[in-house]
Design an enzyme around this catalytic site. Structure first.
Site, PDB file in Angstrom:
ATOM      1  N   MET A 188       0.810  -1.329  -0.042  1.00 35.88           N
ATOM      2  CA  MET A 188      -0.146   0.142  -0.106  1.00 35.88           C
ATOM      3  C   MET A 188       1.044   1.246   0.105  1.00 35.88           C
ATOM      4  SD  MET A 188      -2.676  -0.650  -0.838  1.00 35.88           S
ATOM      5  CE  MET A 188      -2.852   1.010  -0.963  1.00 35.88           C
ATOM      6  N   ASP A 189       2.125   1.221   0.618  1.00 34.99           N
ATOM      7  CA  ASP A 189       2.941   2.396   0.208  1.00 34.99           C
ATOM      8  C   ASP A 189       3.156   2.799  -1.173  1.00 34.99           C
ATOM      9  OD1 ASP A 189       4.747   3.370   3.011  1.00 34.99           O
ATOM     10  OD2 ASP A 189       3.555   1.588   3.396  1.00 34.99           O
ATOM     11  N   HIS A 190       3.485   1.597  -1.955  1.00 30.43           N
ATOM     12  CA  HIS A 190       3.606   1.998  -3.311  1.00 30.43           C
ATOM     13  C   HIS A 190       2.306   2.299  -4.050  1.00 30.43           C
ATOM     14  CE1 HIS A 190       6.822  -1.021  -2.160  1.00 30.43           C
ATOM     15  NE2 HIS A 190       7.598  -0.492  -3.380  1.00 30.43           N
TER      16      HIS A 190
END
Length: 424
Positions: A188-190
């Protein structure tokens, strides 16, 4: 803070489609820093603000592993270096009025202010959207938090695995009869970085057309939920939850159904090969490659039959792959026209795959403390206005003299006073 290190050449001429854009960047980790990294690669001047008291550690990747050698230090964290290439770096102590004044002056000359603190943190530091807008009426402010600034969960603090659990991604991962596996290195960071970059570009287009700035309030959790379309449709329309008997199976393909479609063991320690049969033609070709008479069983000649006996079929294919090198197994299957690939380690993909150099996906940059190091590139190429990554991430406070002196007009004596007072 220590005396500034060598400048990362902030005054060099900027090129690229975003070269007229300046970003005042409070963001960190990957969900925020990844977004502004894309902008910097396309020419934006991204000025990263860090706290001199904590030596930049509001980004926990600052000075954290992985390291490239035995050296340790605040400027030697590999992940921080990777996520902040092409940016400038300054230190500002927001606990001081002189420091806050520097931020005000920087915001006034910036097109974008970006942060990914928990909801409300930048406001408590004295810079809510209303203040930013007073400083620059057409400013674009993006706040990328776990659950946004509105709704019953806005005060919750999140981290990668928490975001995945809340949005439902964790529920879709794993193998049958086992707990959810999660999505490992914060997927989810990406995705959050991707969404944020797109939102900033959309806001810039809007400003070019109307002259209006705006606040982009982003929820990283909702960015995760946006990836769940097929699972949500299956649950709401068909009443079938992802975790049901035999599901989920991350190695098998249910939509569309393909059998065999899995990751199979190959010779060696933790070595694997992926094979995917799209249709009956692929299946017949794979049978000829493997040459095992059991695969000619009448049950396997239709997709429905193969799907009904998928575990048995996987076992037969695995018995063939297990005795072969993953590269030779994949080459044999590919030669027959069936999709296949060895499961590459990072070293195999980056150091040994000729596609790496051909694409330029891992360029080398010069870092003031680390030297020459390799970083992520971008998985796109534009024929007329391509990205460029040449300069390493800034060491702590590397660009104080350039940003405070040349951009904000501080005299050498004023800069000395700011250092003596602990404002930078």
């Amino acid at each position: 803070m220590p005396e500034p290190s060598a400048s990362s050449s902030g005054s060099r001429a900027r090129t690229g489609p975003l070269s007229r854009i300046r970003v005042c960047d409070f963001s960190g980790q990957l969900a925020g820093a990844g977004a502004t990294r894309y902008l910097a690669a396309f020419g934006a001047q991204v000025i990263r603000i860090e706290d001199p008291v904590r030596q930049g550690r509001w980004d926990i990747l600052r000075g954290s592993p992985p390291f490239i050698d035995e050296r340790r230090g605040i400027d030697l964290g590999g992940a921080f270096q990777n996520h902040n290439v092409e940016k400038l770096g300054v230190t500002i102590n927001l606990r001081t009025e002189r420091g806050r004044d520097l931020v005000r002056r920087l915001v006034a000359i910036s097109d974008v202010v970006a942060e990914n603190f928990a909801a409300g943190v930048l406001a408590r530091l004295g810079f809510p959207y209303e203040v930013l807008r007073d400083l620059r009426p057409d400013v674009i402010y993006v706040s990328n938090s776990g659950l946004g600034h509105t709704g019953p969960y806005s005060s919750f603090k999140t981290w990668g695995p928490i975001v995945q659990a809340i949005c439902g991604l964790s529920f879709t991962s794993g193998l049958p009869d086992l707990p959810p596996a999660g999505w490992a290195y914060s997927y989810m960071d990406h995705q959050g970085a991707n969404m944020e970059a797109v939102a900033i570009l959309a806001a810039l287009v809007h400003r070019d057309r109307t002259g209006e700035g705006q606040w982009i309030d982003m929820s990283c959790t909702d960015a995760g939920a946006s990836l769940l379309g097929p699972a949500v449709l299956d649950a709401t329309v068909n009443g079938r939850g992802m975790r049901r008997p035999g599901m989920p199976h991350s190695n098998h393909s249910q939509s569309p159904v393909m059998v065999p479609h899995a990751i199979y063991p190959s010779a060696g320690d933790d070595c694997w090969v992926a094979i995917a049969c799209r249709d009956d033609r692929d299946w017949c070709a794979l049978v000829d490659v493997i040459g095992d008479g059991r695969l000619r069983d009448a049950r396997f000649q239709t997709l429905a039959g193969r799907a009904a006996a998928e575990p048995e079929l996987d076992g037969i294919v695995a018995s063939w792959t297990a005795s072969r090198d993953k590269f030779s197994a994949a080459d044999a299957v590919l030669a027959a026209g069936v999709p296949a690939a060895p499961v590459r380690t990072p070293e195999e993909r980056i150091e040994q795959d000729p596609a790496t150099a051909a694409w330029g996906l891992w360029p080398e940059v010069e870092h003031a403390a680390m030297g020459r190091v390799r970083v992520d590139g971008l998985p796109v190429h534009l024929s007329e206005s391509d990205w460029g990554v040449e300069r390493g991430a800034p060491t702590l406070g590397a660009d104080n003299d350039y940003v405070f002196g040349e951009l904000l007009g501080c005299s050498p004596s004023e800069l000395a006073t700011l250092r003596d007072e602990g404002a930078v």
